[in-house]
Design an enzyme around this catalytic site. Structure first.
Site, PDB file in Angstrom:
ATOM      1  N   PRO A  53      13.018   8.133  28.381  1.00 15.70           N
ATOM      2  CG  PRO A  53      13.160  10.331  28.955  1.00 15.70           C
ATOM      3  CD  PRO A  53      11.957   9.560  28.560  1.00 15.70           C
ATOM      4  CG  ASN A  54      17.913   8.571  30.677  1.00 10.58           C
ATOM      5  OD1 ASN A  54      18.856   8.497  30.168  1.00 10.58           O
ATOM      6  ND2 ASN A  54      17.383   9.496  31.062  1.00 10.58           N
ATOM      7  NE  ARG A  98      17.794   6.090  34.711  1.00 12.18           N
ATOM      8  CZ  ARG A  98      16.557   6.283  34.956  1.00 12.18           C
ATOM      9  NH1 ARG A  98      15.600   5.406  34.337  1.00 12.18           N
ATOM     10  NH2 ARG A  98      16.066   7.681  35.140  1.00 12.18           N
ATOM     11  CE1 TYR A 137      13.859   4.630  38.468  1.00 11.70           C
ATOM     12  CE2 TYR A 137      16.024   5.383  38.105  1.00 11.70           C
ATOM     13  CZ  TYR A 137      14.967   5.679  38.311  1.00 11.70           C
ATOM     14  OH  TYR A 137      14.528   6.880  38.347  1.00 11.70           O
ATOM     15  CG  ASN A 188       8.151   4.488  33.129  1.00  7.25           C
ATOM     16  OD1 ASN A 188       8.085   5.948  33.435  1.00  7.25           O
ATOM     17  ND2 ASN A 188       8.793   3.867  34.141  1.00  7.25           N
ATOM     18  CB  ALA A 215      13.031  12.722  33.155  1.00  6.63           C
ATOM     19  CG  HIS A 266       8.617  14.322  37.054  1.00  2.32           C
ATOM     20  ND1 HIS A 266       7.855  13.740  37.608  1.00  2.32           N
ATOM     21  CD2 HIS A 266       9.703  13.452  36.741  1.00  2.32           C
ATOM     22  CE1 HIS A 266       8.187  12.464  37.955  1.00  2.32           C
ATOM     23  NE2 HIS A 266       9.454  12.282  37.610  1.00  2.32           N
ATOM     24  CG  ASP A 272      -1.603  19.068  25.422  1.00  2.13           C
ATOM     25  OD1 ASP A 272      -2.243  18.992  26.688  1.00  2.13           O
ATOM     26  OD2 ASP A 272      -1.186  20.290  25.198  1.00  2.13           O
ATOM     27  CD  GLU A 303       1.734   8.409  36.149  1.00  2.00           C
ATOM     28  OE1 GLU A 303       0.816   8.339  36.894  1.00  2.00           O
ATOM     29  OE2 GLU A 303       2.742   9.276  36.018  1.00  2.00           O
ATOM     30  CG  HIS A 329       6.152   6.365  37.621  1.00  2.00           C
ATOM     31  ND1 HIS A 329       6.911   7.102  36.405  1.00  2.00           N
ATOM     32  CD2 HIS A 329       5.197   6.959  37.608  1.00  2.00           C
ATOM     33  CE1 HIS A 329       6.188   8.205  35.935  1.00  2.00           C
ATOM     34  NE2 HIS A 329       4.876   7.890  36.493  1.00  2.00           N
ATOM     35  CB  ILE A 330      10.715   1.294  37.937  1.00  2.00           C
ATOM     36  CG1 ILE A 330      10.519   0.827  36.603  1.00  2.00           C
ATOM     37  CG2 ILE A 330      11.491   0.414  38.580  1.00  2.00           C
ATOM     38  CD1 ILE A 330      11.705   0.617  35.621  1.00  2.00           C
ATOM     39  CB  SER A 331      11.378   4.651  41.806  1.00  2.00           C
ATOM     40  OG  SER A 331      10.960   5.601  41.097  1.00  2.00           O
ATOM     41  NE  ARG A 342      13.637   8.564  43.093  1.00  2.00           N
ATOM     42  CZ  ARG A 342      14.014   8.264  41.804  1.00  2.00           C
ATOM     43  NH1 ARG A 342      13.326   7.731  40.715  1.00  2.00           N
ATOM     44  NH2 ARG A 342      15.228   8.470  41.261  1.00  2.00           N
ATOM     45  NE  ARG A 374      13.679  11.636  40.735  1.00  2.00           N
ATOM     46  CZ  ARG A 374      14.263  11.738  39.720  1.00  2.00           C
ATOM     47  NH1 ARG A 374      13.575  11.290  38.560  1.00  2.00           N
ATOM     48  NH2 ARG A 374      15.602  11.886  39.733  1.00  2.00           N
TER      49      ARG A 374
HETATM   50  C1  DQA Z   1      10.725   6.791  36.543  1.00  2.00           C
HETATM   51  C2  DQA Z   1      10.610   7.888  37.835  1.00  2.00           C
HETATM   52  C3  DQA Z   1      11.263   9.133  37.016  1.00  2.00           C
HETATM   53  O1  DQA Z   1      10.951  10.284  37.860  1.00  2.00           O
HETATM   54  C4  DQA Z   1      12.591   8.916  36.473  1.00  2.00           C
HETATM   55  O2  DQA Z   1      12.898  10.220  35.761  1.00  2.00           O
HETATM   56  C5  DQA Z   1      12.561   7.863  35.602  1.00  2.00           C
HETATM   57  C6  DQA Z   1      11.983   6.801  36.044  1.00  2.00           C
HETATM   58  C7  DQA Z   1      10.304   5.313  37.251  1.00  2.00           C
HETATM   59  O3  DQA Z   1      10.126   4.283  36.410  1.00  2.00           O
HETATM   60  O4  DQA Z   1      10.506   5.238  38.441  1.00  2.00           O
HETATM   61  O5  DQA Z   1      13.396   7.584  34.664  1.00  2.00           O
HETATM   62  O6  DQA Z   1       9.684   7.031  35.958  1.00  2.00           O
END
Ligand code: DQA
Length: 145
Positions: free
Chosen positions: A9-10, A17, A22, A73, A76, A79, A86, A97, A99-101, A106, A110
């Site tokens: 999501p997002n 954003r 990001y 990725n 959210a 977490h 599963d 896995e 993650h951009i950040s 953080r 997270r």
């Molecule tokens: C994220 C980190 C997550 O905590 C956050 O909810 C995201 C992006 C990242 O790519 O850094 O939406 O997965």
């Protein structure tokens, strides 16, 4: 070799954003980077994005017999989602896995990753380049196993 690349999501809002976290590149830039990185490594890929947990679970299940590796990725859902954990364990497809950040640096909420518990490695805090590194790592892992 075929990879399924899943974004949660997002991530479709990349570029507008929280750009301080990001970056300014948008989702189309991310898709291009994934496709080019895979093509250079001789990998077929599909890039999938959804804002819905169940749609991500469905897509992971559909990957059975279709994808050799998964790069995910979960955003959210990282977490919160035992369902995604599963599903990854259920299909048993090697997964990485991304993650951009850097989620370890953080907010405390997270720091825990359910999906990461089903992944062979995590790349975080490298911006979009983390996807490229994840793709190359997954290819090397699959070549060796
Ligand atoms: C994220 C980190 C997550 O905590 C956050 O909810 C995201 C992006 C990242 O790519 O850094 O939406 O997965």
């Amino acid at each position: 070799m075929k990879f399924l690349i899943i974004n949660g999501p997002n991530l479709n809002l990349l570029g507008q954003r929280e750009t301080g976290i990001y970056g300014k590149e948008d989702y189309a830039d991310l898709v291009r980077l994934c496709e080019e990185s895979c093509a250079e490594a001789g990998i077929e890929c599909e890039v999938f994005q959804s804002n819905h947990e169940g749609a991500i679970v469905d897509r992971i299940q559909q990957a059975l017999g279709e994808a050799d590796g998964i790069l995910i990725n979960p955003a959210a859902y990282t977490h919160t989602s035992i369902a995604i954990l599963d599903a990854l364990r259920g299909v048993g497809i090697p997964a990485v896995e991304v993650h951009i950040s850097d989620i370890d640096k953080r907010e405390p909420f997270r720091r825990h990753s359910y999906a990461g518990m089903a992944c062979i490695k995590s790349f975080m805090g490298l911006g979009l380049q983390g996807y490229r590194q994840g793709i190359l790592f997954l290819k090397e892992y699959l070549d060796a196993h």
